[in-house]
Design an enzyme around this catalytic site. Structure first.
Site, short mmCIF file in Angstrom:
data_model
loop_
_atom_site.label_atom_id
_atom_site.label_comp_id
_atom_site.label_asym_id
_atom_site.label_seq_id
_atom_site.Cartn_x
_atom_site.Cartn_y
_atom_site.Cartn_z
CB CYS A 258 45.21 17.54 28.35
SG CYS A 258 45.93 19.02 29.11
CG HIS A 306 41.59 19.68 29.62
ND1 HIS A 306 42.27 18.61 30.13
CD2 HIS A 306 40.76 19.18 28.66
CE1 HIS A 306 41.86 17.50 29.54
NE2 HIS A 306 40.95 17.82 28.63
CG HIS A 318 39.64 15.16 26.31
ND1 HIS A 318 39.43 15.67 27.57
CD2 HIS A 318 38.61 14.30 26.09
CE1 HIS A 318 38.32 15.17 28.08
NE2 HIS A 318 37.80 14.33 27.21
#
Length: 342
Positions: A258, A306, A318
């Site tokens: 990520c 994240h 993402h």
């Protein structure tokens, strides 16, 4: 006495079939965590999928620790190289100074004997000279200055060697941490794969469909423009990465985790971001979600483990987790901890 009833072939077959089916049910229950055969299969599959999701989340947190430790290793490696180079230069300077003073000592010896002060400072332990500073009146003022310069240079060299040794020890500890975090990630991902493989094919297929429910094509974007030319360039880079695989610890161009995706996207715009999502959340000005524009970074979970890039129209790009490629998802797919404008 009634005669024994003989078991027919069909009865034998039915008995075996029941035994086999019972064993199969027990095996399936054990594969799903030892649930009893009477458990609701739907709940069992749901709990297994929930466990997989938790494992992926924990693996992502460990990946962030891995990335942070790796970043520290790179920084320490540079520090160690600079420290070792500084020590080498300092040693060369000390050697030159000792050589010059050695020439003076040689001349004095040939003319009738070496000055005791000069002999003292040319020894391996010149620090003791300060306790005998009275001997300075036996040599010239220039020689005294040179001797004091040598003493300071040797002290500085010793300090630099100590710092270099400390940096080197910290580098080794950080390398060990990298290995530890890597093993943690690999263990959790392997456990998630084993759990997924233990699911019946129908439940596994359902999980795969759910994990790929994000949009792979470019969604309709709102009229909002990126906040800056560099944000616009990062948005274009992130769009180009859609469909590429999630690879933990990777920052492109063929695969991403990520924070690797957001770091790589902004690098294409000439902007250097930190490696971890926790650090990226502070790489600019934090704004409210209502102010978000394409190119802004959206960090998730309370620990910012994240991160994605806002693309407009309520969507982020993402790298979700292993098995799910870079994709578009709703910005509210999980709890948001911050929005950052780089």
């Amino acid at each position: 006495m009634a005669p024994h009833r003989r078991l027919t072939q069909s009865g034998l077959t039915q008995s075996v079939r029941v035994t086999v089916l019972s064993a199969a049910a027990a095996t399936a229950a054990a594969a799903l965590g030892g649930a009893p055969a009477s458990a609701d299969p739907h709940q069992t599959a749901e709990s297994a999928r929930a466990r997989v999701d938790r494992l992926y989340e924990e693996a992502e947190q460990a990946t962030e620790h891995f990335n942070k430790a790796g970043e520290r290793v790179e920084r320490l490696r540079e520090q160690v190289a600079q420290a070792q180079d500084s020590v080498a230069r300092g040693q060369e300077r000390v050697n030159r100074m000792r050589g010059a003073l050695g020439s003076v000592a040689g001349a004095q010896y040939r003319s009738g004997g070496m000055d005791p002060a000069l002999a003292l400072l040319l020894s391996e332990d010149p620090d003791s000279y300060l306790d005998k500073a009275a001997t300075l009146d036996r040599i010239s003022e220039r020689q005294a200055t040179d001797l004091q310069d040598l003493l300071r240079a040797q002290r500085r060299l010793g300090q630099e060697r100590t710092e270099a040794s400390r940096d080197l020890a910290e580098l080794e500890r950080s390398r060990t941490a990298v290995v530890g975090h890597k093993r943690t990630v690999e263990r959790k991902l392997a456990e998630a794969r084993r759990l997924l493989n233990s699911l019946p094919s129908g439940d596994r297929a359902a999980f795969d469909r759910a994990s790929r429910s994000g949009r792979g094509s470019l969604p309709a974007l709102s009229g909002l423009a990126p906040a800056s030319p560099r944000a616009a360039a990062a948005v274009m880079a992130a769009r180009s990465a859609v469909g590429r695989p999630y690879v933990w610890g990777a920052n492109g161009p063929s695969g991403f985790d990520c924070s690797g995706l957001t770091q790589w996207s902004y690098a294409q715009a000439g902007v250097g971001l930190p490696r971890t999502s926790q650090a990226q959340r502070y790489a600019g000005r934090q704004i409210s979600l209502s102010e978000a524009r394409p190119g802004d970074l959206v960090a998730y979970r309370s620990d910012a483990s994240h991160i994605g890039m806002y693309m407009g129209n309520g969507q982020v790009v993402h790298a979700p987790y292993p098995g799910a490629p870079v994709r578009y998802d709703p910005v509210g797919m999980m709890p948001i901890s911050s929005v950052t404008r780089v």
